[in-house]
Motif scaffolding. Structure first.
Motif, PDB file in Angstrom:
ATOM      1  N   VAL A 316       1.823  -0.138 -34.210  1.00  0.00           N
ATOM      2  CA  VAL A 316       1.612   0.498 -33.525  1.00  0.00           C
ATOM      3  C   VAL A 316       1.347  -0.611 -32.828  1.00  0.00           C
ATOM      4  N   THR A 317       0.129  -1.134 -32.581  1.00  0.00           N
ATOM      5  CA  THR A 317      -0.006  -2.278 -31.919  1.00  0.00           C
ATOM      6  C   THR A 317       0.775  -3.860 -32.337  1.00  0.00           C
ATOM      7  N   LEU A 318       1.224  -3.673 -32.220  1.00  0.00           N
ATOM      8  CA  LEU A 318       2.617  -4.953 -32.444  1.00  0.00           C
ATOM      9  C   LEU A 318       3.045  -5.135 -31.479  1.00  0.00           C
ATOM     10  N   CYS A 319       3.346  -4.309 -30.214  1.00  0.00           N
ATOM     11  CA  CYS A 319       3.505  -4.456 -28.988  1.00  0.00           C
ATOM     12  C   CYS A 319       3.068  -4.820 -27.972  1.00  0.00           C
ATOM     13  N   ASP A 320       3.283  -4.916 -27.056  1.00  0.00           N
ATOM     14  CA  ASP A 320       2.528  -5.282 -26.008  1.00  0.00           C
ATOM     15  C   ASP A 320       1.691  -3.814 -24.843  1.00  0.00           C
ATOM     16  N   GLN A 321       1.132  -3.327 -25.705  1.00  0.00           N
ATOM     17  CA  GLN A 321       0.600  -2.120 -25.468  1.00  0.00           C
ATOM     18  C   GLN A 321       0.034  -1.992 -23.523  1.00  0.00           C
ATOM     19  N   ALA A 322      -0.449  -3.236 -23.606  1.00  0.00           N
ATOM     20  CA  ALA A 322      -0.900  -3.128 -22.479  1.00  0.00           C
ATOM     21  C   ALA A 322       0.179  -3.680 -21.301  1.00  0.00           C
ATOM     22  N   ALA A 323       1.208  -4.086 -21.754  1.00  0.00           N
ATOM     23  CA  ALA A 323       2.399  -4.178 -20.823  1.00  0.00           C
ATOM     24  C   ALA A 323       2.691  -2.805 -20.438  1.00  0.00           C
ATOM     25  N   VAL A 324       3.039  -1.987 -21.873  1.00  0.00           N
ATOM     26  CA  VAL A 324       3.565  -0.520 -21.425  1.00  0.00           C
ATOM     27  C   VAL A 324       2.697  -0.278 -20.584  1.00  0.00           C
ATOM     28  N   ARG A 325       1.750  -0.023 -20.826  1.00  0.00           N
ATOM     29  CA  ARG A 325       0.657   1.075 -19.802  1.00  0.00           C
ATOM     30  C   ARG A 325       0.833   0.609 -18.365  1.00  0.00           C
ATOM     31  N   ARG A 326       0.789  -0.681 -18.139  1.00  0.00           N
ATOM     32  CA  ARG A 326       1.112  -1.302 -16.704  1.00  0.00           C
ATOM     33  C   ARG A 326       2.647  -0.456 -16.263  1.00  0.00           C
ATOM     34  N   TYR A 327       3.205  -0.633 -16.739  1.00  0.00           N
ATOM     35  CA  TYR A 327       4.485  -0.597 -17.111  1.00  0.00           C
ATOM     36  C   TYR A 327       5.220   0.972 -16.514  1.00  0.00           C
ATOM     37  N   LEU A 328       4.167   2.343 -16.963  1.00  0.00           N
ATOM     38  CA  LEU A 328       3.519   3.456 -16.900  1.00  0.00           C
ATOM     39  C   LEU A 328       3.167   3.741 -16.061  1.00  0.00           C
ATOM     40  N   LEU A 329       2.212   3.161 -15.467  1.00  0.00           N
ATOM     41  CA  LEU A 329       1.834   3.452 -14.515  1.00  0.00           C
ATOM     42  C   LEU A 329       1.405   3.147 -13.141  1.00  0.00           C
ATOM     43  N   GLY A 330       2.116   1.639 -13.300  1.00  0.00           N
ATOM     44  CA  GLY A 330       2.279   0.663 -12.019  1.00  0.00           C
ATOM     45  C   GLY A 330       3.644   1.024 -11.673  1.00  0.00           C
ATOM     46  N   LYS A 331       5.134   1.467 -12.484  1.00  0.00           N
ATOM     47  CA  LYS A 331       6.236   2.034 -11.639  1.00  0.00           C
ATOM     48  C   LYS A 331       7.538   3.073 -11.854  1.00  0.00           C
ATOM     49  N   THR A 332       6.167   3.445 -13.031  1.00  0.00           N
ATOM     50  CA  THR A 332       7.290   4.999 -12.708  1.00  0.00           C
ATOM     51  C   THR A 332       6.455   5.948 -12.512  1.00  0.00           C
TER      52      THR A 332
END
Length: 400
Positions: A316-332
């Motif tokens: 699970v840590t191989l993806c950019d987890q920080a970018a996923v958090r920003r996408y969810l919290l900041g966009k959707t």
């Protein structure tokens, strides 16, 4: 039942289940779930199909137990810390065994002795989830209450999954179909639940097993992270010019002709210099979510389907987890109502709100409980299973 599950499990992930509901309310939740239990095993989606005293052989077809509903019911009971003493365990396992087709797939309901519904991995995942909760790691036939209960055909199910593996690494709903992240998660999750999963770190000793090439699956999953977020924006035509590309493809796959007259506007193309879109909001929030298929835009739910697949594969840590958090919290995430929508700006719904929270947990959010990606519930809830299995071990007898 699935709406109830999304609410209960979301509150559990938020560590709020014990604060927003009183003990008597949680008991009512448990009683409502048992109100949906079918007398012949399994659970209904809701109590509205129960005929009560008017039930007979003729109207039984309108009131079948349901595979997804049964998994959601059992998982919700687990989250609510129920003792499972009211679960018709033997009847449920007997019914589950009847729900598998000869090709290894599972249906949704059993009507007049006929397996109805689809045969895609969603049903296989929920079926193996039921088996896992009620049987644990016990394979083969067991004796419950003096009656022999046969296991599902695990080998046949695994072969069914292997047939749906695509050349590029994803897993589809059927052979030769396009792979999709939701089907990939359900396949990987089911394989893990029956102990037949291959990962990039270890090939399973049991046979048959799957996926055949776990490294290829991992590559496909990691390719799902994308900065393309707007379903109404055009794709960047990197390899074409206005002169040699008579058509342009919409981000959602719709082909729009360029030469349609003055009254048809040119489709908007995403500026390659803007990596996350072309609105002020996009420029303020730099995040990359997950899509479900090649060349599709990011979508809240796929942050879970992909993230949980990576979790099952122990990567699970191989993806950019920080970018996923920003996408969810900041966009959707909805600024006013709370919850999460499918795309940026969409109104929130229960489905995307729950999977958004689940994805955030997998992406390392410290505001949520740790999620067990394989069962789509908190690790706290899953850790209650061994206690149930130990209690049942005194009742079960292995049949040789």
């Amino acid at each position: 039942m699935y709406l109830a599950y999304f609410i209960i499990s979301a509150l559990d992930l938020l560590d709020a289940l014990g604060t927003v509901s009183a003990g008597n309310e949680r008991r009512d939740h448990v009683n409502w779930i048992y109100r949906c239990q079918h007398p012949d095993g399994g659970f209904r989606m809701w109590p509205g199909t129960d005929f009560g005293d008017r039930a007979d052989e003729q109207n039984a077809k309108w009131d079948p137990a349901n595979i997804p509903a049964t998994y959601f019911a059992l998982a919700a009971l687990l989250i609510l810390d129920d003792d499972f003493k009211r679960v018709k365990r033997r009847q449920c396992l007997l019914w589950l065994q009847k729900m598998q087709r000869e090709d290894g797939s599972f249906g949704e309901t059993l009507v007049d002795g006929v397996i109805e519904g689809g045969r895609d991995p969603r049903l296989g995942y929920t079926a193996t989830g039921i088996r896992h909760i009620l049987r644990g790691n016990t394979a083969g036939s067991i004796s419950l209450g003096g009656q022999t209960v046969h296991d599902i055909d695990v080998d046949s199910f695994v072969r069914c999954v292997r047939l749906a593996e695509a050349f590029d690494g994803g897993i589809a709903d059927a052979p030769f179909h396009e792979p999709q992240a939701g089907y990939t998660f359900c396949s990987l999750g089911a394989l893990a639940l029956v102990g037949r999963l291959n990962t990039p770190h270890k090939v399973n000793d049991a046979a048959p097993n799957a996926p055949c090439d776990p490294q290829n699956v991992l590559k496909w999953l990691l390719s799902r992270q994308t900065e393309l977020t707007d379903p109404d924006a055009g794709l960047d035509t990197e390899f074409s010019t206005d002169n040699d590309a008579p058509d342009t493809q919409h981000a959602e796959g719709e082909h729009v002709s360029k030469d349609t007259g003055d009254d048809c506007a040119e489709p908007v193309r995403q500026d390659p210099s803007q990596s996350v879109g072309n609105s002020i909001f996009d420029l303020l929030v730099d995040g990359a979510g997950m899509n479900g298929r090649t060349n599709k835009v990011a979508d809240t739910c796929y942050a879970f389907w992909v993230g949980a697949s990576l979790d099952i594969m122990d990567c699970v840590t191989l993806c950019d987890q920080a970018a996923v958090r920003r996408y969810l919290l900041g966009k959707t995430q909805h600024d006013v109502l709370g919850g999460f929508g499918k795309y940026p700006g969409d109104l929130p719904d229960l489905y995307h709100s729950y999977l958004g929270l689940a994805a955030l947990s997998l992406a390392g959010s410290d505001q949520l409980k740790v999620l067990d990606g394989g069962m789509c519930l908190s690790k706290d809830a899953r850790e209650r299973l061994p206690g149930l299995w130990d209690a049942w071990a005194f009742e079960d007898r292995t049949v040789t």
